[in-house]
Design an enzyme around this catalytic site. Structure first.
Site, short mmCIF file in Angstrom:
data_model
loop_
_atom_site.label_atom_id
_atom_site.label_comp_id
_atom_site.label_asym_id
_atom_site.label_seq_id
_atom_site.Cartn_x
_atom_site.Cartn_y
_atom_site.Cartn_z
N HIS A 130 62.63 2.77 -83.85
CA HIS A 130 61.57 2.73 -85.06
C HIS A 130 60.43 1.68 -85.23
O HIS A 130 59.96 0.68 -84.68
CB HIS A 130 63.01 2.07 -86.36
CG HIS A 130 61.96 2.34 -88.02
ND1 HIS A 130 61.03 2.02 -88.66
CD2 HIS A 130 62.33 3.61 -88.94
CE1 HIS A 130 61.03 1.97 -89.48
NE2 HIS A 130 61.84 3.43 -89.46
N ASP A 209 68.55 -3.92 -84.00
CA ASP A 209 68.78 -3.60 -85.78
C ASP A 209 69.59 -2.22 -85.62
O ASP A 209 69.60 -1.18 -85.15
CB ASP A 209 66.58 -2.34 -85.40
CG ASP A 209 67.11 -1.46 -85.99
OD1 ASP A 209 67.56 -1.14 -86.91
OD2 ASP A 209 65.70 -1.17 -86.07
N GLN A 212 70.98 1.72 -88.55
CA GLN A 212 71.23 3.18 -88.28
C GLN A 212 72.77 3.11 -88.09
O GLN A 212 74.10 4.42 -87.80
CB GLN A 212 71.32 4.25 -87.46
CG GLN A 212 69.68 4.58 -88.15
CD GLN A 212 69.60 5.28 -89.32
OE1 GLN A 212 70.57 5.93 -89.61
NE2 GLN A 212 67.90 5.10 -90.56
N LYS A 235 70.68 1.81 -96.86
CA LYS A 235 71.11 2.59 -96.01
C LYS A 235 72.89 3.26 -95.95
O LYS A 235 73.69 3.85 -95.47
CB LYS A 235 70.98 3.35 -94.67
CG LYS A 235 69.29 2.86 -94.98
CD LYS A 235 69.08 2.98 -92.94
CE LYS A 235 67.59 2.67 -93.22
NZ LYS A 235 66.24 3.92 -93.36
N CYS A 373 58.91 7.51 -88.39
CA CYS A 373 58.65 6.32 -87.90
C CYS A 373 59.08 5.83 -86.99
O CYS A 373 59.56 5.07 -86.54
CB CYS A 373 59.42 4.98 -88.66
SG CYS A 373 59.15 5.18 -90.84
N1 PLP Z 1 65.32 0.43 -87.84
C1 PLP Z 1 65.86 2.09 -88.24
C2 PLP Z 1 66.93 1.98 -87.11
C3 PLP Z 1 65.64 2.61 -89.65
O1 PLP Z 1 66.45 4.19 -89.45
C4 PLP Z 1 64.52 2.06 -90.55
C5 PLP Z 1 64.64 2.93 -91.50
O2 PLP Z 1 64.43 3.75 -91.83
C6 PLP Z 1 64.40 0.78 -90.60
C7 PLP Z 1 64.66 -0.47 -88.78
C8 PLP Z 1 63.59 -0.31 -91.73
O3 PLP Z 1 64.38 -0.07 -91.95
P1 PLP Z 1 63.98 -0.42 -93.61
O4 PLP Z 1 62.90 0.10 -94.36
O5 PLP Z 1 65.40 -0.47 -94.95
O6 PLP Z 1 63.52 -1.91 -93.88
#
Ligand code: PLP
Length: 415
Positions: A130, A209, A212, A235, A373
């Site tokens: 992401h 990270d 998900q 999430k 993203c």
């Molecule tokens: N990393 C992953 C794999 C994501 O799916 C997301 C959000 O879609 C993020 C990071 C960023 O999360 P946040 O927008 O809650 O900070």
């Protein structure tokens, strides 16, 4: 007996009653919410916990001598304790509240990264990250003249582990990867990835990270051996605006603060300031108490259903939807990893993902369209974007049937 118990616990009709939004209409049709990877819906217990906080004990924490401030402080600390137990951290000191995954990664890059990365050092990420796990590292590499290396993804949407092994070198200082891809649904073998990084150099910091993963599967940070594990509450059925940075205490203790101000200090004078101990060293200013309260309620809710039940139900939905989608002519699923979470991205020959999304919305079906993203991943697959349907345990096969009918109709009209 256990089976009967689990089936009974997982009565989807009953569970859906916990989520008021699932009873609403969208464009005159029952809302079918398939954008759970972007944000999940909230059960009554979370909504009520937030309301209860504001109605009954809203106060700033850590500095009140009066009852509601003490109650709010306890609720905040209880939430930390809950999270510590949920991910099996060794202490609450290792749990830092952030605004979410994005801020947690920025905290690591600005604090750990600026301190420990030097010219010529190498940072490894992957092609499926992401943007939140790409851009902060790019900025750090620019600042420090470090090198960003990228693990490729194969045609099925899996990391090429042999390539990862080739990228590891004596200059590798950081490896930062997603546990589950938000676009492909791929579940990465993070335990193996961490082990390889540590074998190469035990000092390499590994960041996972978990944005998900945390809502789909049990996460045990000690078992994984991750140095940092980050995720967002919104999430995982909790409120927006709060998330977690888990970090090993021995690393957090050595890291400089990310933001400064109230709460993160031990003593302030015009001659200098000493900092508070972890985790407060990283929590400057009034924290998101409401968010912490809601996040705890969300974890209580997840635990009341059971992550095993959740993943069983979501896997069934994934299998069912994949089968139906694969029957549609001209449709290609992007991401066919062997080990996959309930996220399906697809393209349809000659059609724009956005147009499909708009048509589905007309039928009450909420999906995400575009780059998710993950623009470099789109470049990798040479596509302009996908339609993404992502399922949660409260979704049903009936909803998938409606989605498939609406999708076929959209394709017919748009073709
Ligand atoms: N990393 C992953 C794999 C994501 O799916 C997301 C959000 O879609 C993020 C990071 C960023 O999360 P946040 O927008 O809650 O900070």
């Amino acid at each position: 007996m256990q089976e009967i118990l689990e089936k009974k616990i997982f009565d989807v009709d009953e569970i859906r009653k916990d989520f008021p939004i699932l009873e609403t209409l969208s464009n005159g049709r029952p809302l079918i919410y398939f954008d759970n990877a972007a944000t999940s819906q909230k059960p009554n217990s979370v909504i009520n916990a937030l309301s209860d906080y504001y109605r009954n004990y809203n106060a700033n924490i850590h500095r009140g001598v009066y009852s509601i401030s003490i109650k709010a402080s306890e609720a905040y600390e209880n939430a930390k304790n809950k999270i510590k137990e949920f991910i099996n951290a060794s202490s609450e000191r290792e749990i830092i509240f952030t605004r979410g995954t994005t801020e947690a990664i920025n905290l690591i890059t600005y604090s750990y990264g600026l301190e420990n990365i030097h010219e010529g050092d190498e940072i490894i990420i992957s092609e499926m990250e992401h943007h939140a796990n790409i851009v902060p590292w790019q900025v750090l590499c620019q600042k420090k003249k470090a090198v960003l290396k990228v693990i490729p993804v194969n045609n099925n949407g899996e990391l090429v582990i042999e390539e990862y092994q080739n990228l590891l070198s004596k200059r590798t200082r950081i490896v930062s990867l997603c546990h589950i891809s938000n676009t492909l649904g791929t579940i990465n073998p993070v335990k193996e990835i961490i082990k390889l990084a540590k074998l190469n150099n035990p000092e390499t910091a590994v960041i996972i990270d978990g944005a998900q993963a945390i809502q789909h599967m049990p996460v045990d940070v000690m078992e994984l051996g991750a140095d940092f594990y980050v995720f967002s509450s919104h999430k995982m059925y909790g409120p927006m605006g709060i998330g977690v940075l888990y970090g090993k205490a021995e690393l957090l203790e050595k890291m400089p603060p990310y933001q400064t101000g109230g709460d993160m200090i031990s003593r302030v004078s015009f001659n200098g300031t000493s900092y508070n101990d972890i985790p407060m060293k990283f929590e400057a200013g009034t924290p998101n108490v409401e968010g912490a309260v809601g996040m705890k309620a969300a974890i209580d809710y997840i635990e009341s259903i059971g992550l095993k039940n959740i993943s069983t139900a979501e896997n069934e939905l994934l299998a069912y939807a994949s089968e139906k989608l694969n029957e549609i002519e001209g449709l290609s699923v992007i991401g066919n990893a062997k080990n996959k979470a309930s996220v399906i991205s697809f393209t349809v020959n000659g059609l724009n993902a956005f147009d499909i999304g708009v048509m589905l919305d007309g039928s009450g079906v909420a999906v995400r369209t575009g780059l998710h993203c993950t623009e470099p991943l789109m470049d990798r697959f040479k596509i302009a974007g996908t339609v993404r349907a992502s399922f949660a345990f409260y979704n049903t096969k009936d909803e998938i049937d409606v989605f498939i009918i609406a999708l076929k109709k959209a394709i017919e009209i748009l073709s």
